[in-house]
Enzyme design. Structure first.
Site, PDB file in Angstrom:
ATOM      1  N   GLY A   1       0.837  -1.203   0.000  1.00 30.24           N
ATOM      2  CA  GLY A   1       0.000   0.000   0.000  1.00 30.24           C
ATOM      3  C   GLY A   1       0.866   1.245   0.000  1.00 30.24           C
ATOM      4  O   GLY A   1       1.820   1.327   0.774  1.00 30.24           O
TER       5      GLY A   1
ATOM      6  N   ARG B   1      13.564  10.362  -3.066  1.00 31.19           N
ATOM      7  CA  ARG B   1      14.377  11.551  -3.362  1.00 31.19           C
ATOM      8  C   ARG B   1      15.677  11.551  -2.555  1.00 31.19           C
ATOM      9  O   ARG B   1      16.775  11.768  -3.087  1.00 31.19           O
ATOM     10  CB  ARG B   1      13.550  12.797  -3.051  1.00 31.19           C
ATOM     11  CG  ARG B   1      14.285  14.109  -3.160  1.00 31.19           C
ATOM     12  CD  ARG B   1      13.311  15.241  -2.814  1.00 31.19           C
ATOM     13  NE  ARG B   1      13.941  16.537  -2.834  1.00 31.19           N
ATOM     14  CZ  ARG B   1      14.564  17.087  -1.791  1.00 31.19           C
ATOM     15  NH1 ARG B   1      14.629  16.416  -0.647  1.00 31.19           N
ATOM     16  NH2 ARG B   1      15.096  18.285  -1.885  1.00 31.19           N
TER      17      ARG B   1
ATOM     18  N   ARG C   1       0.996  -5.141  -4.932  1.00 28.24           N
ATOM     19  CA  ARG C   1       1.303  -6.285  -4.058  1.00 28.24           C
ATOM     20  C   ARG C   1       1.564  -7.468  -4.988  1.00 28.24           C
ATOM     21  O   ARG C   1       0.721  -7.772  -5.830  1.00 28.24           O
ATOM     22  CB  ARG C   1       0.116  -6.578  -3.138  1.00 28.24           C
ATOM     23  CG  ARG C   1      -0.275  -5.387  -2.263  1.00 28.24           C
ATOM     24  CD  ARG C   1      -1.379  -5.751  -1.291  1.00 28.24           C
ATOM     25  NE  ARG C   1      -2.084  -4.581  -0.799  1.00 28.24           N
ATOM     26  CZ  ARG C   1      -1.653  -3.790   0.182  1.00 28.24           C
ATOM     27  NH1 ARG C   1      -0.519  -4.037   0.779  1.00 28.24           N
ATOM     28  NH2 ARG C   1      -2.369  -2.749   0.572  1.00 28.24           N
TER      29      ARG C   1
ATOM     30  N   GLY D   1       5.710  -1.830   3.597  1.00 26.86           N
ATOM     31  CA  GLY D   1       5.265  -2.384   4.879  1.00 26.86           C
ATOM     32  C   GLY D   1       5.736  -3.814   5.088  1.00 26.86           C
ATOM     33  O   GLY D   1       6.738  -4.260   4.496  1.00 26.86           O
ATOM     34  N   ASP D   2       4.962  -4.509   5.898  1.00 22.38           N
ATOM     35  CA  ASP D   2       5.297  -5.865   6.322  1.00 22.38           C
ATOM     36  C   ASP D   2       5.616  -6.827   5.165  1.00 22.38           C
ATOM     37  O   ASP D   2       6.649  -7.506   5.161  1.00 22.38           O
ATOM     38  CB  ASP D   2       4.050  -6.369   7.073  1.00 22.38           C
ATOM     39  CG  ASP D   2       4.394  -7.431   8.045  1.00 22.38           C
ATOM     40  OD1 ASP D   2       5.524  -7.394   8.552  1.00 22.38           O
ATOM     41  OD2 ASP D   2       3.545  -8.317   8.266  1.00 22.38           O
TER      42      ASP D   2
ATOM     43  N   THR E   1       4.402   2.614   5.935  1.00 26.40           N
ATOM     44  CA  THR E   1       3.003   2.185   5.910  1.00 26.40           C
ATOM     45  C   THR E   1       2.182   3.086   6.821  1.00 26.40           C
ATOM     46  O   THR E   1       2.649   3.452   7.906  1.00 26.40           O
ATOM     47  CB  THR E   1       2.831   0.715   6.355  1.00 26.40           C
ATOM     48  OG1 THR E   1       1.452   0.482   6.683  1.00 26.40           O
ATOM     49  CG2 THR E   1       3.662   0.352   7.575  1.00 26.40           C
TER      50      THR E   1
ATOM     51  N   ASP F   1      -0.167   2.112   8.496  1.00 24.12           N
ATOM     52  CA  ASP F   1      -0.628   1.302   9.628  1.00 24.12           C
ATOM     53  C   ASP F   1       0.303   1.400  10.842  1.00 24.12           C
ATOM     54  O   ASP F   1      -0.121   1.130  11.964  1.00 24.12           O
ATOM     55  CB  ASP F   1      -0.731  -0.179   9.220  1.00 24.12           C
ATOM     56  CG  ASP F   1      -1.655  -0.398   8.029  1.00 24.12           C
ATOM     57  OD1 ASP F   1      -2.497   0.488   7.771  1.00 24.12           O
ATOM     58  OD2 ASP F   1      -1.528  -1.442   7.361  1.00 24.12           O
TER      59      ASP F   1
ATOM     60  N   ASP G   1       2.467  -0.626  11.834  1.00 19.43           N
ATOM     61  CA  ASP G   1       2.349  -1.912  12.536  1.00 19.43           C
ATOM     62  C   ASP G   1       3.615  -2.763  12.426  1.00 19.43           C
ATOM     63  O   ASP G   1       3.581  -3.958  12.699  1.00 19.43           O
ATOM     64  CB  ASP G   1       1.154  -2.697  11.966  1.00 19.43           C
ATOM     65  CG  ASP G   1       1.301  -2.954  10.466  1.00 19.43           C
ATOM     66  OD1 ASP G   1       2.165  -2.327   9.822  1.00 19.43           O
ATOM     67  OD2 ASP G   1       0.553  -3.796   9.943  1.00 19.43           O
TER      68      ASP G   1
ATOM     69  N   ARG H   1      -5.560  -2.275   8.667  1.00 21.80           N
ATOM     70  CA  ARG H   1      -5.574  -3.736   8.471  1.00 21.80           C
ATOM     71  C   ARG H   1      -5.906  -4.420   9.795  1.00 21.80           C
ATOM     72  O   ARG H   1      -6.897  -4.056  10.406  1.00 21.80           O
ATOM     73  CB  ARG H   1      -4.227  -4.200   7.907  1.00 21.80           C
ATOM     74  CG  ARG H   1      -4.295  -5.513   7.169  1.00 21.80           C
ATOM     75  CD  ARG H   1      -2.949  -5.926   6.660  1.00 21.80           C
ATOM     76  NE  ARG H   1      -2.514  -5.125   5.540  1.00 21.80           N
ATOM     77  CZ  ARG H   1      -2.896  -5.342   4.273  1.00 21.80           C
ATOM     78  NH1 ARG H   1      -3.675  -6.325   3.981  1.00 21.80           N
ATOM     79  NH2 ARG H   1      -2.478  -4.564   3.316  1.00 21.80           N
TER      80      ARG H   1
ATOM     81  N   ARG I   1     -24.828   7.398  12.196  1.00 22.32           N
ATOM     82  CA  ARG I   1     -24.368   7.497  10.813  1.00 22.32           C
ATOM     83  C   ARG I   1     -22.987   6.850  10.732  1.00 22.32           C
ATOM     84  O   ARG I   1     -22.207   6.913  11.699  1.00 22.32           O
ATOM     85  CB  ARG I   1     -24.261   8.957  10.368  1.00 22.32           C
ATOM     86  CG  ARG I   1     -25.611   9.662  10.292  1.00 22.32           C
ATOM     87  CD  ARG I   1     -26.439   9.120   9.136  1.00 22.32           C
ATOM     88  NE  ARG I   1     -27.666   9.873   8.946  1.00 22.32           N
ATOM     89  CZ  ARG I   1     -28.842   9.601   9.514  1.00 22.32           C
ATOM     90  NH1 ARG I   1     -28.939   8.576  10.357  1.00 22.32           N
ATOM     91  NH2 ARG I   1     -29.893  10.341   9.243  1.00 22.32           N
TER      92      ARG I   1
HETATM   93  O1  F6P Z   1      -1.475  -1.527   4.660  1.00 25.58           O
HETATM   94  C1  F6P Z   1      -1.997  -0.302   4.268  1.00 25.58           C
HETATM   95  C2  F6P Z   1      -3.485  -0.414   4.000  1.00 25.58           C
HETATM   96  O2  F6P Z   1      -3.955   0.862   3.631  1.00 25.58           O
HETATM   97  C3  F6P Z   1      -4.304  -0.991   5.159  1.00 25.58           C
HETATM   98  O3  F6P Z   1      -4.573  -0.039   6.148  1.00 25.58           O
HETATM   99  C4  F6P Z   1      -5.520  -1.454   4.415  1.00 25.58           C
HETATM  100  O4  F6P Z   1      -6.177  -2.507   5.121  1.00 25.58           O
HETATM  101  C5  F6P Z   1      -4.956  -1.964   3.131  1.00 25.58           C
HETATM  102  O5  F6P Z   1      -3.720  -1.300   2.935  1.00 25.58           O
HETATM  103  C6  F6P Z   1      -5.838  -1.740   1.919  1.00 25.58           C
HETATM  104  O6  F6P Z   1      -5.196  -2.292   0.821  1.00 25.58           O
HETATM  105  P1  F6P Z   1      -5.711  -2.101  -0.680  1.00 25.58           P
HETATM  106  O7  F6P Z   1      -5.413  -0.695  -1.087  1.00 25.58           O
HETATM  107  O8  F6P Z   1      -4.931  -3.098  -1.444  1.00 25.58           O
HETATM  108  O9  F6P Z   1      -7.183  -2.346  -0.649  1.00 25.58           O
END
Ligand code: F6P
Length: 333
Positions: free
Chosen positions: A23, A33, A84, A114-115, A138, A140, A142, A184, A258
């Site tokens: 992501g 850069r 990905r 990310g991970d 990322t 996240d 995480d 996530r 809402r």
């Molecule tokens: O890992 C970053 C992230 O934005 C998460 O927060 C989210 O669950 C996921 O990627 C969404 O991925 P995609 O853009 O592939 O739907």
């Protein structure tokens, strides 16, 4: 802001590659850069690989010069594109990737993401004679082993800006709003956003959620004249479908909640000053670690220091901060 390490250069490099994968996150461009300009200053050629590991497999890359990274520090997304790549889980594909790098005379690779990106970087470094360094990026935040990741600060501020606006209408209409944020399966983004926006409630995967109890707490506060409006921050990974189920339950208690799902809004936009500086420090440090002979490591932010964290210690581990989760819960009304 960060203490930069100054590892001694022990090797020379002719050419390195850089890719962004997973992501996208605001600040990826700032990292590219800094990496490009630091490498060029050391006489190293840089190849920008398009579309993450997929572009590596298909030999989709171009030389990057100082001018190639002009006017990108303020831009969200990534000039190199991202995706990905499932195919990279196959060791045969990674051998193909190593071949592509060798054929192009590229001795080292920096993987920004990310991970999943860092896992791919670790596999490549272990299996082939290529120096690989990861840069945590990322929204996240995480990733185990680093306090901060590029893009997190911007995403928190983006969500906060949206929630501050939502609060205006929540107050005017005396309504409850369920605001779903990304992350996530991690609650870091929701926790930080929940604290910063003064959420009436924050629901995260790391803490058990009891929909019935939450709905009756909110409804009874309302009957007692407290909390005529409110923001409930829901982490997308708290439970599948939680936001909609909680809204349904609140309706059964006579509320008119809402729902607002912030979604990919949190991934876009111009990076904050914090993320631009963090990305610049990490991008430059990745090159310095390569020159110092490092491989199979991630540039990590620990306290005020940037350090080299072995990728083997990071992959497959979950990052937790129970004291922060406790804080957000304590601050609920
Ligand atoms: O890992 C970053 C992230 O934005 C998460 O927060 C989210 O669950 C996921 O990627 C969404 O991925 P995609 O853009 O592939 O739907």
């Amino acid at each position: 802001m960060y203490q930069l390490p100054s590892p001694s250069a022990i090797r020379s490099l002719d050419a390195i590659g850089v890719l962004t994968s997973g992501g996208d996150a605001p600040g990826m461009n700032a990292a590219i850069r800094a990496l490009v300009r630091t490498a060029l200053n050391q006489g190293i050629k840089v190849y920008g690989i398009h579309r993450g590991y997929s572009g590596l497999l298909s030999d989709d890359m171009r030389r990057l010069y100082s001018g190639s990274v002009s006017n990108i520090i303020q831009r969200g997304g990534t000039i190199l594109k991202s995706n990905r790549c499932e195919a990279f889980k196959d060791p045969l594909m990674r051998s193909q990737a190593a071949e592509v790098l060798k054929t192009n005379g590229i001795q080292a690779l920096v993987c920004i993401g990310g991970d999943g990106t860092l896992t791919g970087a670790h596999w490549l470094a272990c299996e082939h004679d290529i120096a690989v360094i990861g840069v945590p990026c990322t929204i996240d935040n995480d990733i185990h082993g680093t306090d901060d990741s590029i893009g997190f600060d911007t995403a928190v501020n983006t969500a906060l800006g949206a929630i501050d606006r939502i609060r205006d209408t929540a107050l005017s209409h005396e309504r409850l709003f369920l605001v779903e944020v990304m992350g996530r399966d991690s609650g870091f983004l929701a926790t930080q956003v929940g604290i910063a926006c003064g959420a009436e409630m924050t629901l995260i995967p790391e803490r058990k959620v009891d929909i019935g109890a939450i709905a009756s707490t909110l409804a009874s506060a309302r009957r007692k004249g407290h909390g005529s409006s409110g923001i409930i921050v829901v982490a997308e990974g708290a439970e599948p479908g939680l936001t909609v189920r909680l809204a349904d339950r609140l309706r059964q208690c006579g509320e008119e909640p809402r729902i607002c799902i912030l979604g990919h809004i949190q991934r876009g936009g111009s990076p904050s000053a914090h993320d631009r500086v963090l990305a610049s420090c990490m991008g430059a440090t990745a090159v310095n670690y390569l020159l110092a002979g490092s491989s199979d490591i991630m540039v990590a932010a620990v306290g005020r220091d940037l350090i080299a964290a072995p990728l083997a210690d990071i992959i497959g581990r979950r990052k937790h901060d129970p004291r922060l989760y406790d804080l957000v819960m304590q601050l609920h009304k």
